[in-house]
Write an enzyme that holds these catalytic residues in place. Structure first.
Site, PDB file in Angstrom:
ATOM      1  N   HIS A  46      39.820  44.289  38.081  1.00  0.00           N
ATOM      2  CA  HIS A  46      38.532  44.987  38.152  1.00  0.00           C
ATOM      3  C   HIS A  46      38.650  46.307  38.899  1.00  0.00           C
ATOM      4  CE1 HIS A  46      34.352  45.879  39.083  1.00  0.00           C
ATOM      5  NE2 HIS A  46      34.597  45.764  40.381  1.00  0.00           N
ATOM      6  N   PHE A  47      39.236  46.266  40.096  1.00  0.00           N
ATOM      7  CA  PHE A  47      39.138  47.518  40.862  1.00  0.00           C
ATOM      8  C   PHE A  47      40.159  48.557  40.418  1.00  0.00           C
ATOM      9  CE2 PHE A  47      41.359  44.986  44.329  1.00  0.00           C
ATOM     10  CZ  PHE A  47      42.511  45.740  44.406  1.00  0.00           C
ATOM     11  N   HIS A  48      41.135  48.155  39.615  1.00  0.00           N
ATOM     12  CA  HIS A  48      41.986  49.211  39.051  1.00  0.00           C
ATOM     13  C   HIS A  48      41.314  49.921  37.876  1.00  0.00           C
ATOM     14  CE1 HIS A  48      45.137  47.605  41.661  1.00  0.00           C
ATOM     15  NE2 HIS A  48      45.701  48.795  41.514  1.00  0.00           N
ATOM     16  N   ARG A  88      45.274  36.871  44.276  1.00  0.00           N
ATOM     17  CA  ARG A  88      45.595  38.262  44.564  1.00  0.00           C
ATOM     18  C   ARG A  88      46.339  38.318  45.892  1.00  0.00           C
ATOM     19  NH1 ARG A  88      39.968  41.118  46.711  1.00  0.00           N
ATOM     20  NH2 ARG A  88      41.407  42.820  47.130  1.00  0.00           N
ATOM     21  N   ARG A  89      46.857  39.515  46.232  1.00  0.00           N
ATOM     22  CA  ARG A  89      47.486  39.744  47.536  1.00  0.00           C
ATOM     23  C   ARG A  89      48.498  38.666  47.886  1.00  0.00           C
ATOM     24  NH1 ARG A  89      42.207  41.615  51.094  1.00  0.00           N
ATOM     25  NH2 ARG A  89      42.425  43.806  50.578  1.00  0.00           N
ATOM     26  N   TYR A 119      30.755  53.254  45.879  1.00  0.00           N
ATOM     27  CA  TYR A 119      29.932  54.310  45.270  1.00  0.00           C
ATOM     28  C   TYR A 119      30.192  55.653  45.929  1.00  0.00           C
ATOM     29  CZ  TYR A 119      27.973  50.411  42.900  1.00  0.00           C
ATOM     30  OH  TYR A 119      27.860  49.281  42.132  1.00  0.00           O
ATOM     31  N   HIS A 122      31.033  47.640  50.453  1.00  0.00           N
ATOM     32  CA  HIS A 122      30.504  47.778  49.100  1.00  0.00           C
ATOM     33  C   HIS A 122      30.031  49.213  48.824  1.00  0.00           C
ATOM     34  CE1 HIS A 122      28.879  47.344  45.237  1.00  0.00           C
ATOM     35  NE2 HIS A 122      27.793  47.913  45.688  1.00  0.00           N
TER      36      HIS A 122
HETATM   37 FE1  HAS Z   1      33.297  46.283  42.050  1.00  0.00          FE
HETATM   38  C1  HAS Z   1      34.955  43.869  43.902  1.00  0.00           C
HETATM   39  C2  HAS Z   1      30.780  44.086  41.388  1.00  0.00           C
HETATM   40  C3  HAS Z   1      31.591  48.725  40.333  1.00  0.00           C
HETATM   41  C4  HAS Z   1      35.453  48.636  43.324  1.00  0.00           C
HETATM   42  N1  HAS Z   1      34.914  46.246  43.343  1.00  0.00           N
HETATM   43  C5  HAS Z   1      35.456  45.154  43.968  1.00  0.00           C
HETATM   44  C6  HAS Z   1      36.601  45.552  44.731  1.00  0.00           C
HETATM   45  C7  HAS Z   1      36.727  46.911  44.603  1.00  0.00           C
HETATM   46  C8  HAS Z   1      35.658  47.336  43.716  1.00  0.00           C
HETATM   47  C9  HAS Z   1      37.757  47.815  45.260  1.00  0.00           C
HETATM   48  O1  HAS Z   1      29.742  41.456  42.582  1.00  0.00           O
HETATM   49  C10 HAS Z   1      37.519  44.627  45.525  1.00  0.00           C
HETATM   50  C11 HAS Z   1      37.247  44.666  47.005  1.00  0.00           C
HETATM   51  C12 HAS Z   1      38.192  43.747  47.733  1.00  0.00           C
HETATM   52  O2  HAS Z   1      39.283  44.206  48.103  1.00  0.00           O
HETATM   53  O3  HAS Z   1      37.888  42.564  47.874  1.00  0.00           O
HETATM   54  N2  HAS Z   1      31.541  46.359  41.004  1.00  0.00           N
HETATM   55  C13 HAS Z   1      30.688  45.342  40.825  1.00  0.00           C
HETATM   56  C14 HAS Z   1      29.583  45.773  39.960  1.00  0.00           C
HETATM   57  C15 HAS Z   1      29.819  47.086  39.656  1.00  0.00           C
HETATM   58  C16 HAS Z   1      31.045  47.456  40.337  1.00  0.00           C
HETATM   59  C17 HAS Z   1      28.425  44.955  39.497  1.00  0.00           C
HETATM   60  N3  HAS Z   1      33.492  48.276  41.861  1.00  0.00           N
HETATM   61  C18 HAS Z   1      32.668  49.110  41.139  1.00  0.00           C
HETATM   62  C19 HAS Z   1      33.080  50.471  41.305  1.00  0.00           C
HETATM   63  C20 HAS Z   1      34.175  50.439  42.158  1.00  0.00           C
HETATM   64  C21 HAS Z   1      34.411  49.061  42.485  1.00  0.00           C
HETATM   65  C22 HAS Z   1      32.397  51.655  40.680  1.00  0.00           C
HETATM   66  C23 HAS Z   1      35.020  51.531  42.695  1.00  0.00           C
HETATM   67  C24 HAS Z   1      34.842  52.793  42.493  1.00  0.00           C
HETATM   68  N4  HAS Z   1      32.950  44.342  42.530  1.00  0.00           N
HETATM   69  C25 HAS Z   1      31.825  43.659  42.222  1.00  0.00           C
HETATM   70  C26 HAS Z   1      31.859  42.352  42.874  1.00  0.00           C
HETATM   71  C27 HAS Z   1      33.055  42.294  43.595  1.00  0.00           C
HETATM   72  C28 HAS Z   1      33.716  43.554  43.361  1.00  0.00           C
HETATM   73  C29 HAS Z   1      30.869  41.281  42.832  1.00  0.00           C
HETATM   74  C30 HAS Z   1      33.564  41.146  44.469  1.00  0.00           C
HETATM   75  C31 HAS Z   1      34.506  40.298  43.731  1.00  0.00           C
HETATM   76  C32 HAS Z   1      35.134  39.270  44.653  1.00  0.00           C
HETATM   77  O4  HAS Z   1      34.809  38.092  44.514  1.00  0.00           O
HETATM   78  O5  HAS Z   1      35.945  39.618  45.511  1.00  0.00           O
HETATM   79  C33 HAS Z   1      28.887  47.975  38.836  1.00  0.00           C
HETATM   80  O6  HAS Z   1      28.293  48.927  39.669  1.00  0.00           O
HETATM   81  C34 HAS Z   1      29.514  48.613  37.654  1.00  0.00           C
HETATM   82  C35 HAS Z   1      28.519  49.425  36.846  1.00  0.00           C
HETATM   83  C36 HAS Z   1      29.210  50.209  35.790  1.00  0.00           C
HETATM   84  C37 HAS Z   1      28.806  50.355  34.537  1.00  0.00           C
HETATM   85  C38 HAS Z   1      29.593  51.192  33.572  1.00  0.00           C
HETATM   86  C39 HAS Z   1      28.840  52.438  33.143  1.00  0.00           C
HETATM   87  C40 HAS Z   1      29.739  53.335  32.379  1.00  0.00           C
HETATM   88  C41 HAS Z   1      29.768  54.669  32.493  1.00  0.00           C
HETATM   89  C42 HAS Z   1      30.762  55.454  31.678  1.00  0.00           C
HETATM   90  C43 HAS Z   1      30.116  56.321  30.667  1.00  0.00           C
HETATM   91  C44 HAS Z   1      31.009  56.407  29.497  1.00  0.00           C
HETATM   92  C45 HAS Z   1      31.017  57.423  28.650  1.00  0.00           C
HETATM   93  C46 HAS Z   1      31.942  57.425  27.502  1.00  0.00           C
HETATM   94  C47 HAS Z   1      30.131  58.584  28.807  1.00  0.00           C
HETATM   95  C48 HAS Z   1      27.550  49.728  34.033  1.00  0.00           C
HETATM   96  C49 HAS Z   1      28.836  55.398  33.382  1.00  0.00           C
HETATM   97  C50 HAS Z   1      31.721  56.213  26.713  1.00  0.00           C
HETATM   98  C51 HAS Z   1      31.705  56.493  25.305  1.00  0.00           C
HETATM   99  C52 HAS Z   1      31.520  55.559  24.396  1.00  0.00           C
HETATM  100  C53 HAS Z   1      31.046  55.950  23.047  1.00  0.00           C
HETATM  101  C54 HAS Z   1      31.708  54.100  24.712  1.00  0.00           C
HETATM  102 CU    CU Z   2      30.811  45.508  45.921  1.00  0.00          CU
END
Ligand code: HAS
Ligand code: CU
Length: 546
Positions: A374-376, A437-438, A227, A223
């Site tokens: 999600h992860f893409h 998946r997979r 980050y 996990h």
């Molecule tokens: Fe995730 C599974 C929960 C973020 C990558 N995640 C994965 C897997 C990968 C991955 C690779 O709780 C699969 C692993 C595998 O092979 O099994 N993930 C989260 C949560 C977040 C999150 C709560 N994941 C990421 C990030 C990754 C990543 C970052 C890679 C870099 N994820 C999970 C969970 C799983 C999971 C479960 C397990 C699922 C399962 O059952 O297998 C959070 O940290 C996300 C927070 C992000 C935000 C967005 C903030 C937006 C920003 C952009 C600013 C935009 C601007 C422009 C400035 C709150 C900072 C916008 C302008 C406008 C005007 C709109």
């Molecule tokens: Cu995670």
């Protein structure tokens, strides 16, 4: 000393890392294309010489993209940006090169069984799937290499502090240190799994292994690793993008606070990948579900801070209204456009993460194509498209030549964005319709009719992503080989409207926060790991399935 003079000694070293990263990405996008087309109904071109099976391809795809492309890019980018931030050459270039060769050696050692179908175990290498020992040893060497990068940055920080007593560490250097500290702490799980379980097992020194324990150790690292990929992108969003867009960073102390929160909240986290695993008490799963919600917060801080910075830039360029300023940002600069599109995608992808994290809702999406969607959007776009955007100024700088084609770069980032919009949306939906998946879907005996209409779109999205990836790599290749004109300057660091000095001094410290993270780790994982170790049997034999 100027930033250019300070980072000059890093040029070749960073270039070497980026070369490896981009070669890996090439392998990643070719396999990705074949997998996308397989879902769309084309026959997978398995052969005795290259890709033995769909699963061989998926293993290569995962390892090359999320382990090699990311790790080598980060290992080149963070030292480079730190040297510029300190305006001082980093400590020990020799250590830098030693690290590079160690990581490359590890990569090549792991690559032999991986390419030869003797490590077809996916990037998560869950036991009882068993790879050749060279795969585990090679990857372990790469991880050890990343620890040496932490060491080199720490030595540089010490040297800088000696010359600048009482000053705040420059933001980009501080963020790089926090990122590497977080990763080093988190990677201990993987190291323990490799050294005490997987390597002895693959060498035949122990009879069997423990499936649940090795999985738990994997996610201990697996996990926080997300980050480790994301934070270098955030470093660009915070410290460079506001300036590239023509504005200032809204708040430096808030940016530091966000990174320190990542350190203490994302390190002790991983069980949200194991919600369906038996043998881990629900109480700890629930505890970590809450931690997952908590680690959402520093990304919200980032959203606020970066949007506020960009809004300032957009208004300075004459933008008006609630949203219209967004269109006034310098969209004609491919480095900016790529990263803005990465942010937009991440806004949607982050919300999807919250759905994954919602404990009982996870049961609906776990192990389905939803997670692939999600992860893409996260590592596949927020991270990858940002790294591409960084490369559009970094590679010309390293090569001392102008980017071959700005227009091609602009087309590239939009094609990636549109391709991913199709690809990931469709995969999310297919996951909700129960598609695993997979899986080599065309061969699945349980193929469902309601998947059929959507599957061709996986192929369309995958093809667009492939085209975009090739345009990106071709542009860089032409930049370093035939482009002649002198390179444009490296973007300067953004000035902060609220500078570091306005925040409390503790936001400039690292050690107390590492201690807090370590304590959190012991609380979140101690009881579970202690019980798993105490009851471990090491009696599960290995399998080679494909
Ligand atoms: Fe995730 C599974 C929960 C973020 C990558 N995640 C994965 C897997 C990968 C991955 C690779 O709780 C699969 C692993 C595998 O092979 O099994 N993930 C989260 C949560 C977040 C999150 C709560 N994941 C990421 C990030 C990754 C990543 C970052 C890679 C870099 N994820 C999970 C969970 C799983 C999971 C479960 C397990 C699922 C399962 O059952 O297998 C959070 O940290 C996300 C927070 C992000 C935000 C967005 C903030 C937006 C920003 C952009 C600013 C935009 C601007 C422009 C400035 C709150 C900072 C916008 C302008 C406008 C005007 C709109
Ligand atoms: Cu995670």
């Amino acid at each position: 000393m100027s930033a250019d003079t300070a980072s000059a000694p890093e040029i070749r070293l960073t270039g070497a890392h980026l070369l490896v990263a981009n070669v890996a990405l090439l392998g990643g996008i070719v396999t990705g294309l074949l997998q996308g087309l397989e879902h769309a109904g084309f026959e997978f071109p398995a052969s005795e010489y290259l890709l033995r099976s769909y699963y061989h391809s998926v293993s290569l795809h995962g390892v090359l993209n999320v382990l090699v492309w990311t790790t080598f890019f980060i290992s080149g980018f963070l030292p480079f940006i730190s040297a510029r931030a300190y305006a001082m050459p980093l400590a020990s270039p020799r250590l830098g090169w030693l690290t590079f060769w160690l990581m490359l050696a590890g990569l090549l050692i792991a690559a032999v069984p991986l390419a030869g179908n003797a490590a077809t175990v996916m990037f998560t290498f869950y036991a009882p799937l068993k790879a050749h020992w060279a795969f585990y040893i090679g990857l372990t060497l790469v991880v050890v290499g990343t620890w040496l990068i932490t060491l080199r940055l720490a030595l540089s920080q010490r040297a800088w502090r000696a010359q600048h007593p009482g000053e705040r560490t420059p933001l980009a250097a501080f963020m790089s240190l926090v990122t590497m500290a977080m990763w080093t702490l988190a990677s201990l799980g993987l190291a323990v799994s490799m050294l005490f379980f997987l390597i002895p097992w693959s060498l035949g020194l122990v009879r069997g292994t423990d499936v649940l324990l090795t999985r738990t150790l994997f996610w201990f690292t697996g996990h926080p690793i997300v980050y480790f990929w994301l934070l270098p992108a955030y470093i660009s969003w915070y410290t460079l993008m506001p300036r590239q867009a023509g504005g200032r960073l809204f708040s430096d102390p808030m940016a530091r606070a966000s990174f320190l929160l990542f350190l203490i909240l994302s390190s002790p986290l991983g069980l949200h990948h194991q919600v369906t695993d038996p043998g881990i008490h629900e109480g700890w799963k629930l505890f970590q579900a809450f931690l997952t919600f908590a680690v959402f917060f520093p990304s919200l801080l980032t959203f606020f801070n970066v949007v506020a910075s960009l809004e300032g830039a957009g208004r300075a360029r004459g933008g008006k209204g609630w949203f219209a300023w967004f269109g006034r940002l310098p969209w004609g600069d491919p480095s900016v456009a790529a990263q803005l599109l990465a942010m937009l995608t991440f806004t949607a992808g982050g919300i999807g993460g919250l759905i994954n994290a919602s404990y009982n809702v996870n049961l609906v999406v776990h192990n389905t194509a939803y997670v692939v969607g999600h992860f893409h959007t996260t590592v596949g776009t927020a991270v990858t498209l940002t790294y591409m955007g960084i490369s559009y100024w970094l590679v010309p700088h390293l090569a001392g030549r102008a980017l071959w084609s700005r227009r091609m770069a602009l087309v590239q980032c939009w094609v990636w964005f549109v391709g991913m919009l199709i690809f990931s949306t469709v995969l999310h939906e297919l996951g909700l319709r129960g598609m695993p998946r997979r899986t080599m879907i065309s061969q699945a005996a349980y193929f469902q009719p309601e998947w059929k209409a959507l599957l061709p779109w996986v192929g369309v999205g995958g093809t667009l992503l492939f085209i975009s990836g090739i345009l990106y790599l071709l542009n860089l290749l032409l930049t370093v080989t035939v482009s002649r004109a002198p390179a444009a300057a490296v973007p300067d660091f953004a000035v902060a409207a609220a500078p570091a000095e306005e925040g409390p001094a503790v936001l400039n410290r690292l050690r107390p926060w590492v201690v807090v993270a370590a304590v959190m780790l012991v609380i979140a994982y101690g009881p579970t790991l202690a019980r798993l170790v105490a009851t471990s049997q090491l009696n599960v034999p290995g399998l080679r399935v494909w």
